[in-house]
Write an enzyme that holds these catalytic residues in place. Structure first.
Site: not given
Ligand SMILES: [Zn+2]
Length: 452
Positions: A319, A54, A205, A268, A80
């Protein structure tokens, strides 16, 4: 055909001394265990290469820029917002430059393949590029330049929250209807065609960004062998929002509504009840754990003990790419559990296998499953994806089969990986990549545009 001999190697049947193998013209392992007269001697212990299941490549360029507090309560959600602002500066060229630098860093750390969970498709205001798959091509270019094996996972992103909420402005570069999305998947598949080191899967997503109907439609339209990756239960807010919307948690909803099986990778899966944890394990899906990023973002700790008791498969991913370190991903996973439970050797339930050994073996096989790549095993017919450890790394000196992987995961001050082979070709030799100067120069140039 090329043949090799290593002093020690980690094989499906355990450690083997004087391990010999050959590689055919397509980059697969053949004649494993058969000694040939003319062979190259490898100077160091050989392990199967680690899949990185990932990655969001562009986020590598943000490392160090998001650690300050930006609100009274800094969180994943404030991070974010900063990330959305940052990505608006990317061009196809800078995407390629950042991904190339990142992939060399991954290779040097022993990651031989990467699952690129690619969700930036358009320009900052949402205007598509003339070629809608332009930024996917940047990722393929970076994988081609560096030689890392790529499972490209274009992301379907449509809504701003559970229940078909409107997306916000920052999400405009991600948005596609299903047909336009499938065209990007098709263009990516054409790019991967005929290349044994490239493949494609899909990545809805998350359940907050794709409606259930569209996830179902997507599931029905893709080839049966495509991997399916989805972010799930990373944050408690996400779990609570889902509960408020439909009365079920995201993992509960996913497992009830979809035929989750060994093609799926749940990224996750941090906040699950014990029942969900067992359910995910029994589905055959891989849990895509990203311990460094999950620690960096303050996500939480995965229920590894419960999950492993139900024979769950997991792999590791970098990630947000805030730091690229294969041993540290495994170390952070184990250490976060030790801190939580105030006990040691958490990953193992028996005394037969050490934590380093269990973590490495599980992450290699789970990662291979998640990427849909025949890798992760030094056996006939598998891809020749492998790494060679530094014989002179002080952290590894005098460690044999009993403790070598523990020494690598817990005890090396510097990167223990010396050489890296992908699909039969050496991509890293003595810690160096042949294109590293050019790639670094392009990265420096890209950063000058991205950070100012
Ligand atoms: Zn991610």
């Amino acid at each position: 055909m090329k043949s090799y001999l290593a002093p020690l190697a980690l094989t499906p049947s355990g450690w083997q001394k004087d391990f010999s193998f050959s590689i055919d013209g397509s980059g697969d392992l053949i004649e494993v265990g058969k000694r040939t007269e003319e062979c190259e001697v490898i100077d160091g212990v050989v392990l199967p290469g680690m899949p990185n299941l990932h990655s969001h490549a562009f986020q590598r360029a943000m490392a160090g820029l998001t650690e300050r507090r930006t609100a009274k309560q800094d969180s994943f959600w404030t991070w974010r917002s900063t990330m959305y602002q940052f990505l608006s500066r990317f061009t196809p060229e800078s995407m390629r430059a950042v991904a190339s630098q990142l992939y060399i860093e991954m290779l040097k750390q022993g990651f031989t393949s990467v699952g690129e969970f690619h969700y930036v498709h358009h320009q900052a205001d949402g205007t598509p590029y003339d070629n809608r798959a332009e930024l996917s091509h940047s990722i393929f270019d970076a994988a081609g330049q560096t030689g890392i094996a790529l499972t490209h996972l274009p992301v379907l992103y449509q809504t701003g929250g559970f229940g078909d909420q409107a997306p916000n402005e920052g999400q405009r570069p991600f948005l596609n209807d299903l047909d336009r999305y499938l065209a990007i998947v098709e263009a990516s598949s054409a790019r991967a065609q005929g290349d044994q080191n490239k493949s494609v899967g899909v990545a809805p997503h998350s359940l907050r960004a794709v409606t259930l109907d569209n996830l179902e439609a997507l599931h029905n339209q893709i080839p049966r062998d495509f991997p399916i990756h989805i972010h799930i239960a990373e944050q408690t807010k996400e779990v609570n929002d889902c509960l408020a919307w439909c009365g079920q948690t995201p993992v509960e909803l996913l497992l009830r509504r979809f035929p989750v099986n060994n093609r799926w990778c749940a990224i996750h899966a941090t906040h699950m009840t014990a029942t969900e944890t067992r359910g995910l394990a029994k589905s055959g899906a891989v849990a895509g754990l990203c311990p460094i990023t999950e620690a960096n973002l303050g996500d939480g700790v995965f229920k590894l003990r419960t999950y492993l008791k139900s024979k769950g498969a997991f792999g590791i991913g970098s990630d947000s790419n805030v730091l690229i370190s294969m041993p540290e991903e495994l170390r952070t996973l184990e250490y976060s559990l030790r801190l939580k439970h105030r006990k040691r050797a958490i990953a193992t339930s028996t005394q037969d296998m050490s934590p380093g050994s269990l973590l490495y073996n599980k992450a290699v096989s789970g990662g291979a499953q998640a990427l849909g790549r025949k890798t992760g095993s030094l056996a006939d017919g598998f891809r020749a994806d492998l790494i060679v450890l530094q014989p002179e790394n002080p952290g590894l000196l005098h460690h044999g089969p009993q403790s070598l992987l523990d020494a690598m995961v817990f005890g090396c001050n510097t990167n223990p990986v010396k050489d890296v082979m992908v699909g039969g070709d050496w991509k890293i030799k003595d810690g160096r990549h042949t294109a590293e100067e050019i790639v670094l120069g392009n990265y420096r140039e890209a950063l000058s545009q991205l950070i100012n």
